[in-house]
Design a protein around this motif. Structure first.
Motif, PDB file in Angstrom:
ATOM      1  N   SER A  24      40.492  -6.955  38.378  1.00 22.68           N
ATOM      2  CA  SER A  24      41.000  -6.345  39.603  1.00 22.68           C
ATOM      3  C   SER A  24      41.015  -4.824  39.485  1.00 22.68           C
ATOM      4  O   SER A  24      40.650  -4.117  40.429  1.00 22.68           O
ATOM      5  N   MET A  25      41.434  -4.331  38.325  1.00 26.04           N
ATOM      6  CA  MET A  25      41.459  -2.873  38.125  1.00 26.04           C
ATOM      7  C   MET A  25      40.050  -2.296  38.155  1.00 26.04           C
ATOM      8  O   MET A  25      39.820  -1.233  38.732  1.00 26.04           O
ATOM      9  N   GLU A  26      39.086  -2.990  37.572  1.00 23.16           N
ATOM     10  CA  GLU A  26      37.696  -2.536  37.582  1.00 23.16           C
ATOM     11  C   GLU A  26      37.151  -2.520  39.010  1.00 23.16           C
ATOM     12  O   GLU A  26      36.492  -1.565  39.425  1.00 23.16           O
TER      13      GLU A  26
ATOM     14  N   GLN B   5      38.922  -2.211  41.746  1.00 21.48           N
ATOM     15  CA  GLN B   5      39.601  -1.140  42.476  1.00 21.48           C
ATOM     16  C   GLN B   5      38.962   0.214  42.151  1.00 21.48           C
ATOM     17  O   GLN B   5      38.795   1.054  43.027  1.00 21.48           O
ATOM     18  N   ARG B   6      38.586   0.406  40.875  1.00 27.12           N
ATOM     19  CA  ARG B   6      37.922   1.656  40.488  1.00 27.12           C
ATOM     20  C   ARG B   6      36.580   1.777  41.218  1.00 27.12           C
ATOM     21  O   ARG B   6      36.237   2.835  41.744  1.00 27.12           O
ATOM     22  N   LYS B   7      35.844   0.679  41.295  1.00 30.41           N
ATOM     23  CA  LYS B   7      34.563   0.705  42.012  1.00 30.41           C
ATOM     24  C   LYS B   7      34.768   0.980  43.495  1.00 30.41           C
ATOM     25  O   LYS B   7      33.990   1.720  44.103  1.00 30.41           O
TER      26      LYS B   7
ATOM     27  N   ASP C  95      37.174   2.747  44.797  1.00 33.62           N
ATOM     28  CA  ASP C  95      37.499   4.157  44.923  1.00 33.62           C
ATOM     29  C   ASP C  95      36.247   5.026  44.826  1.00 33.62           C
ATOM     30  O   ASP C  95      36.081   5.992  45.583  1.00 33.62           O
ATOM     31  N   VAL C  96      35.346   4.679  43.903  1.00 37.60           N
ATOM     32  CA  VAL C  96      34.093   5.437  43.758  1.00 37.60           C
ATOM     33  C   VAL C  96      33.254   5.317  45.025  1.00 37.60           C
ATOM     34  O   VAL C  96      32.726   6.315  45.543  1.00 37.60           O
ATOM     35  N   LYS C  97      33.150   4.100  45.546  1.00 36.49           N
ATOM     36  CA  LYS C  97      32.349   3.889  46.765  1.00 36.49           C
ATOM     37  C   LYS C  97      32.984   4.587  47.970  1.00 36.49           C
ATOM     38  O   LYS C  97      32.273   5.111  48.834  1.00 36.49           O
TER      39      LYS C  97
END
Length: 119
Positions: free
Chosen positions: A53-55, A57-59, A61-63
């Motif tokens: 889930s954290m990974e 969410q990071r993706k 945010d990047v997108k």
């Protein structure tokens, strides 16, 4: 040594109760160990899900940052398109054509007098 049948039955009951108690103790121990293993597996699954889930969410945010940059670029291109459109309309005017002819080509009307400065 001969035992009375009642004593033998009582001794057999004690032996079978002792055996039942050992079996019950073993089952309780096995059940506790099994519950521990199940709990451990569930906790590990939860940890893996949280990490995934954290990974994600990071993706996300990047997108989102990329999308914001692209939106800004689109706005800049729309503004540039409008400027080019306005310049195209300005180029078609008689005043612009006369101005370019005077400044860049040095042309004048037939009835105009041209004054030049000496260096």
């Amino acid at each position: 040594m001969c035992m009375h049948p009642d004593l033998r039955a009582a001794a057999g009951m004690e032996m079978s109760m002792a055996r039942r108690n050992r079996v019950a103790y073993r089952k309780r121990t096995q059940n506790r160990f099994s519950m521990f293993l199940v709990t451990l597996v569930v906790v590990l699954i939860l940890i893996l899900v949280q990490m995934g889930s954290m990974e994600l969410q990071r993706k996300i945010d990047v997108k989102a940052a990329e999308a914001a940059a692209l939106e800004a670029q689109i706005e800049a291109e729309i503004t540039r398109e409008q400027e080019i459109e306005n310049f195209g309309k300005e180029v078609q005017t008689k005043g612009y054509i006369e101005n370019v002819a005077r400044e860049k080509l040095g042309l004048v009307y037939e009835d105009e007098i041209l004054f030049k400065q000496k260096d």
